[in-house]
Design a protein around this motif. Sequence first.
Motif, PDB file in Angstrom:
ATOM      1  N   GLY A 102      13.795  18.436  31.984  1.00 28.49           N
ATOM      2  CA  GLY A 102      11.999  18.462  32.705  1.00 28.49           C
ATOM      3  C   GLY A 102      11.214  19.260  32.783  1.00 28.49           C
ATOM      4  O   GLY A 102       9.785  19.315  32.488  1.00 28.49           O
ATOM      5  N   VAL A 103      12.052  20.317  33.354  1.00 28.02           N
ATOM      6  CA  VAL A 103      11.531  21.513  33.662  1.00 28.02           C
ATOM      7  C   VAL A 103      11.216  22.133  32.508  1.00 28.02           C
ATOM      8  O   VAL A 103       9.371  22.281  32.041  1.00 28.02           O
ATOM      9  CB  VAL A 103      11.904  22.731  34.130  1.00 28.02           C
ATOM     10  CG1 VAL A 103      11.719  23.632  34.427  1.00 28.02           C
ATOM     11  CG2 VAL A 103      12.622  22.047  35.417  1.00 28.02           C
ATOM     12  N   MET A 104      11.939  22.508  30.901  1.00 25.56           N
ATOM     13  CA  MET A 104      11.537  22.811  29.908  1.00 25.56           C
ATOM     14  C   MET A 104      10.015  21.565  28.963  1.00 25.56           C
ATOM     15  O   MET A 104       9.399  22.377  28.462  1.00 25.56           O
ATOM     16  CB  MET A 104      12.362  22.956  28.851  1.00 25.56           C
ATOM     17  CG  MET A 104      13.156  23.759  29.326  1.00 25.56           C
ATOM     18  SD  MET A 104      13.168  25.347  29.272  1.00 25.56           S
ATOM     19  CE  MET A 104      13.001  25.527  27.652  1.00 25.56           C
ATOM     20  N   ALA A 105       9.968  20.695  29.478  1.00 21.88           N
ATOM     21  CA  ALA A 105       9.425  19.633  28.216  1.00 21.88           C
ATOM     22  C   ALA A 105       7.785  19.972  29.638  1.00 21.88           C
ATOM     23  O   ALA A 105       6.818  20.181  28.676  1.00 21.88           O
ATOM     24  CB  ALA A 105       9.279  18.393  28.576  1.00 21.88           C
TER      25      ALA A 105
ATOM     26  N   GLY B  52      15.183  35.039  20.887  1.00 22.49           N
ATOM     27  CA  GLY B  52      15.893  34.407  22.205  1.00 22.49           C
ATOM     28  C   GLY B  52      14.354  33.738  22.744  1.00 22.49           C
ATOM     29  O   GLY B  52      14.342  32.750  22.996  1.00 22.49           O
ATOM     30  N   ASP B  53      13.201  34.513  22.284  1.00 25.47           N
ATOM     31  CA  ASP B  53      12.138  33.565  22.313  1.00 25.47           C
ATOM     32  C   ASP B  53      11.426  32.337  21.424  1.00 25.47           C
ATOM     33  O   ASP B  53      11.511  31.640  22.253  1.00 25.47           O
ATOM     34  CB  ASP B  53      10.534  34.928  22.181  1.00 25.47           C
ATOM     35  CG  ASP B  53       9.558  35.339  22.819  1.00 25.47           C
ATOM     36  OD1 ASP B  53       9.615  34.663  23.995  1.00 25.47           O
ATOM     37  OD2 ASP B  53       8.546  34.672  22.158  1.00 25.47           O
ATOM     38  N   GLN B  54      12.158  32.516  19.950  1.00 25.70           N
ATOM     39  CA  GLN B  54      11.937  31.234  19.495  1.00 25.70           C
ATOM     40  C   GLN B  54      12.620  30.501  19.872  1.00 25.70           C
ATOM     41  O   GLN B  54      12.409  29.254  19.784  1.00 25.70           O
ATOM     42  CB  GLN B  54      12.428  31.736  18.029  1.00 25.70           C
ATOM     43  CG  GLN B  54      10.666  32.230  17.877  1.00 25.70           C
ATOM     44  CD  GLN B  54      11.048  32.852  16.232  1.00 25.70           C
ATOM     45  OE1 GLN B  54      11.824  32.601  15.878  1.00 25.70           O
ATOM     46  NE2 GLN B  54      10.255  33.796  15.823  1.00 25.70           N
ATOM     47  N   ILE B  55      14.033  30.866  20.932  1.00 23.97           N
ATOM     48  CA  ILE B  55      14.507  29.349  20.974  1.00 23.97           C
ATOM     49  C   ILE B  55      14.202  28.756  21.859  1.00 23.97           C
ATOM     50  O   ILE B  55      14.035  27.962  22.367  1.00 23.97           O
ATOM     51  CB  ILE B  55      16.415  30.344  21.580  1.00 23.97           C
ATOM     52  CG1 ILE B  55      16.877  30.559  20.097  1.00 23.97           C
ATOM     53  CG2 ILE B  55      16.891  29.266  21.830  1.00 23.97           C
ATOM     54  CD1 ILE B  55      18.384  31.218  20.194  1.00 23.97           C
ATOM     55  N   PHE B  56      13.713  29.513  23.224  1.00 19.88           N
ATOM     56  CA  PHE B  56      13.377  29.289  24.588  1.00 19.88           C
ATOM     57  C   PHE B  56      12.239  28.338  24.298  1.00 19.88           C
ATOM     58  O   PHE B  56      11.536  27.174  24.622  1.00 19.88           O
ATOM     59  CB  PHE B  56      12.587  30.383  25.266  1.00 19.88           C
ATOM     60  CG  PHE B  56      12.237  30.072  26.166  1.00 19.88           C
ATOM     61  CD1 PHE B  56      12.728  30.088  27.368  1.00 19.88           C
ATOM     62  CD2 PHE B  56      10.600  30.176  26.685  1.00 19.88           C
ATOM     63  CE1 PHE B  56      12.489  29.833  28.483  1.00 19.88           C
ATOM     64  CE2 PHE B  56      10.716  29.126  28.228  1.00 19.88           C
ATOM     65  CZ  PHE B  56      11.646  29.836  29.066  1.00 19.88           C
ATOM     66  N   ARG B  57      10.742  28.886  22.876  1.00 19.26           N
ATOM     67  CA  ARG B  57       9.948  27.775  22.205  1.00 19.26           C
ATOM     68  C   ARG B  57      10.680  26.475  21.696  1.00 19.26           C
ATOM     69  O   ARG B  57      10.140  25.710  22.768  1.00 19.26           O
ATOM     70  CB  ARG B  57       9.662  28.952  21.568  1.00 19.26           C
ATOM     71  CG  ARG B  57       7.893  28.323  21.528  1.00 19.26           C
ATOM     72  CD  ARG B  57       7.542  29.063  20.260  1.00 19.26           C
ATOM     73  NE  ARG B  57       6.200  27.005  19.481  1.00 19.26           N
ATOM     74  CZ  ARG B  57       5.190  27.365  19.652  1.00 19.26           C
ATOM     75  NH1 ARG B  57       4.728  28.284  20.309  1.00 19.26           N
ATOM     76  NH2 ARG B  57       4.359  26.934  19.440  1.00 19.26           N
ATOM     77  N   ALA B  58      11.313  27.155  21.138  1.00 16.06           N
ATOM     78  CA  ALA B  58      11.948  25.714  20.700  1.00 16.06           C
ATOM     79  C   ALA B  58      12.428  24.248  21.518  1.00 16.06           C
ATOM     80  O   ALA B  58      12.634  23.152  21.702  1.00 16.06           O
ATOM     81  CB  ALA B  58      13.213  25.746  19.170  1.00 16.06           C
ATOM     82  N   ALA B  59      13.178  25.112  22.375  1.00 16.79           N
ATOM     83  CA  ALA B  59      13.771  23.836  23.602  1.00 16.79           C
ATOM     84  C   ALA B  59      13.185  23.578  24.545  1.00 16.79           C
ATOM     85  O   ALA B  59      13.217  22.176  24.442  1.00 16.79           O
ATOM     86  CB  ALA B  59      14.180  24.698  24.276  1.00 16.79           C
ATOM     87  N   SER B  60      11.857  23.978  24.831  1.00 18.86           N
ATOM     88  CA  SER B  60      10.712  24.021  25.304  1.00 18.86           C
ATOM     89  C   SER B  60       9.862  22.710  25.126  1.00 18.86           C
ATOM     90  O   SER B  60       9.770  21.351  25.309  1.00 18.86           O
ATOM     91  CB  SER B  60       9.572  24.396  25.837  1.00 18.86           C
ATOM     92  OG  SER B  60       8.535  24.260  25.402  1.00 18.86           O
ATOM     93  N   TYR B  61       9.863  22.508  23.431  1.00 14.80           N
ATOM     94  CA  TYR B  61       8.600  21.908  22.049  1.00 14.80           C
ATOM     95  C   TYR B  61      10.554  20.663  21.926  1.00 14.80           C
ATOM     96  O   TYR B  61       9.891  19.757  22.184  1.00 14.80           O
ATOM     97  CB  TYR B  61       8.759  22.151  21.376  1.00 14.80           C
ATOM     98  CG  TYR B  61       7.949  21.902  20.096  1.00 14.80           C
ATOM     99  CD1 TYR B  61       7.163  21.717  20.793  1.00 14.80           C
ATOM    100  CD2 TYR B  61       8.513  20.785  18.635  1.00 14.80           C
ATOM    101  CE1 TYR B  61       6.425  20.393  19.938  1.00 14.80           C
ATOM    102  CE2 TYR B  61       7.780  20.763  18.176  1.00 14.80           C
ATOM    103  CZ  TYR B  61       6.593  20.689  18.695  1.00 14.80           C
ATOM    104  OH  TYR B  61       5.800  19.517  17.573  1.00 14.80           O
ATOM    105  N   ALA B  62      11.294  20.833  21.739  1.00 14.17           N
ATOM    106  CA  ALA B  62      12.677  19.807  22.317  1.00 14.17           C
ATOM    107  C   ALA B  62      12.331  19.068  23.167  1.00 14.17           C
ATOM    108  O   ALA B  62      12.242  17.331  23.142  1.00 14.17           O
ATOM    109  CB  ALA B  62      14.022  20.132  21.763  1.00 14.17           C
ATOM    110  N   SER B  63      12.185  19.584  24.167  1.00 17.36           N
ATOM    111  CA  SER B  63      12.485  18.945  25.631  1.00 17.36           C
ATOM    112  C   SER B  63      11.123  17.854  25.890  1.00 17.36           C
ATOM    113  O   SER B  63      11.570  16.562  25.965  1.00 17.36           O
ATOM    114  CB  SER B  63      12.805  19.690  26.508  1.00 17.36           C
ATOM    115  OG  SER B  63      13.843  20.484  26.679  1.00 17.36           O
TER     116      SER B  63
END
Lengths: 298, 351
Positions: A102-105, B52-63
């Motif tokens: 939720g936080v990431m989304a 790391g930055d790209q992983i973070f971005r990808a993780a948030s996009y995936a969520s």
Amino acid sequence: MDAQNTVAAPAAPPLKASRVRSGRRIADRVLILASTLATLVGILVLGSILMMLIVEGVKGFSPLLFTEPTPGPGSEGGGIANAILGSLVLTFLGILVATPVGVMAGTFLAEYGRNSKIADVIRFLNDILLSAPSILIGLFVYTLMVKPMGSYSGWAGAVALAIIATPVIVRTTEDMLRLVPATLREAGAALGAPPSKVITAITWRGASAGIVTGIILALARIAGETAPLLFTALNNNSWFSPNLMGGIPNLPVMIYQFALSPYSNWQQLAWAGALLITVTILALSIVARFVIKSERAR
Amino acid sequence: MWMRSVGLLASGTAALYDAALEEKTHRMAALTEKIALTRTAAPARRKPGGLGDQIFRAASYASALLVLIVLFGILASIAYGGWPAFAEFGPGFITSSAWNIGQEQYGAFVAIIGTLASAFLALLIGVPLSLGIAVYLTQLCPGWARKPVSMTIELLASVPSIIYGMWGLFIFAPLFARFVQVPVSNVVEGLPIVGTLFYARVPSGVGILTAGIILAIMIVPFVASITRDMLDQIPTVLRESAYGIGCTTWEVVRHVLVPQASVSIIGAIMLGLGRALGETMAVTFVIGNANRLSASVFDPGSTIASRIANEFNEADGMQLHSLMALGCILFVITFIVLIIARLLVRRTKVA
């Protein structure tokens, strides 16, 4: 009323009322009365619910409630310790899954996606998922997990709860991140911090109280959810196995089954459980409200 | 007309947020400073956007995408589960009122009608109640009582639906049977139309109307709080000028406030409707769970959600598929309603 006045205008209403025609005045009074009554009804219902829970629930309160598992059909005594523990485990697991997602989304919607088309679509669908009937989520998780695994399980229950909690967290996280001023992000970026650093060290920290509020709200939402657990975690009258397979005892389904049962000790336990769960949830929502108020006021 | 000419809606709240943010800026300044210090200590300027930055971005996009996937997953899984029932009974599934487990004959008609009828009754009772509460909170309530009353109404939304079910069955239904169903049935017995509509064959307190009343109470906090927020956003000047030319409270509400907020209020009502359609546990307690089509609102019935809750665990074969198919119909109905609602209420608050 003096004679002169009566002669001059026999049908005239008293001076005070003549400013407003009586039809208008009546409409006004009716509105005031009706809306006050509506509010009273709302307050009375909440009061009546709480009264019912306290009167019926306190009768069943005893230390045994927190030490004994739920009794089998027809047997005496017992408590709801297994259901309390089961509920805690399921709710905790649900929040554990829902929080990072939720936080990431929410971060994506507020930071990376902001004005993109895909973010608009996700934001819209998240709002719909927020109000989706929870029983449909139960059916989904049943098809997804219970049927392939061949048994009801705590895992399925936790996933169902996580699906209900996630949209709440997404929504509050996004709203709270949007309150963080853009100048701060720009300042971070100007110092050479990569976007992930700006988000984790600046925007998340700035919005932390709001994000926590979202998590508490989600917790309050899923703690009393019954419908999605019916087909996923079900219920069970004994202690559950640590691998969470099979029916997991939990308060909402226990209350549902026991309240409608013919056994008086079961009904008593249902009332005690209902009191416990409602007080917890109301307390959580009040806490969340105060956190969000103090955050907004700052 | 003059009331409509001032169309400055919603700009007031933005100013409020700005003030709050000003404060936050100061707090945040210390933070950025800290980052600045660690930066200068670093040996060389790293290129922003490392791994790391790209992983973070990808993780948030995936969520974020996960939300999308789950929603379509729900639709797909329910449609998949219900497909055999649709294939077997065809369009007749929707119009047939059979629900015979022994003969494997299933139809959705009774449950669909029950769902729509209870939700309709919920709106009929809940909407005036919610509007009344919103008007009271924004126009009539003395200042000191506003917050506690507001909060009490909002807390109604936090009460779990199973608790509403217990309240409905154990507290409300007996009272309703004794003080409403019995007297009303005695009065209307034998009369045309109302005699069928309000006659209770068995005055037990449970039935479609009881479900509608409980649902009405459950949607009140949502509709009332959105309406209250909408009324609050209307510039005070509008209200004051209406009072200034001698309008009564009723006239201010009717001719100034309601026209200004009407779209959002309809949206809030649709949101309440979406809730009422899919509500399960409370309805299961009080609707009586009968597969019968009755013209009387006092008679027991069932909704899609209550039937699924009642039968799903023991269902097998075609019954299971039919229940899934019912779920599919519920999905379609609620999602259409919710989409309309969300289009009308553009982002209000977490509801």
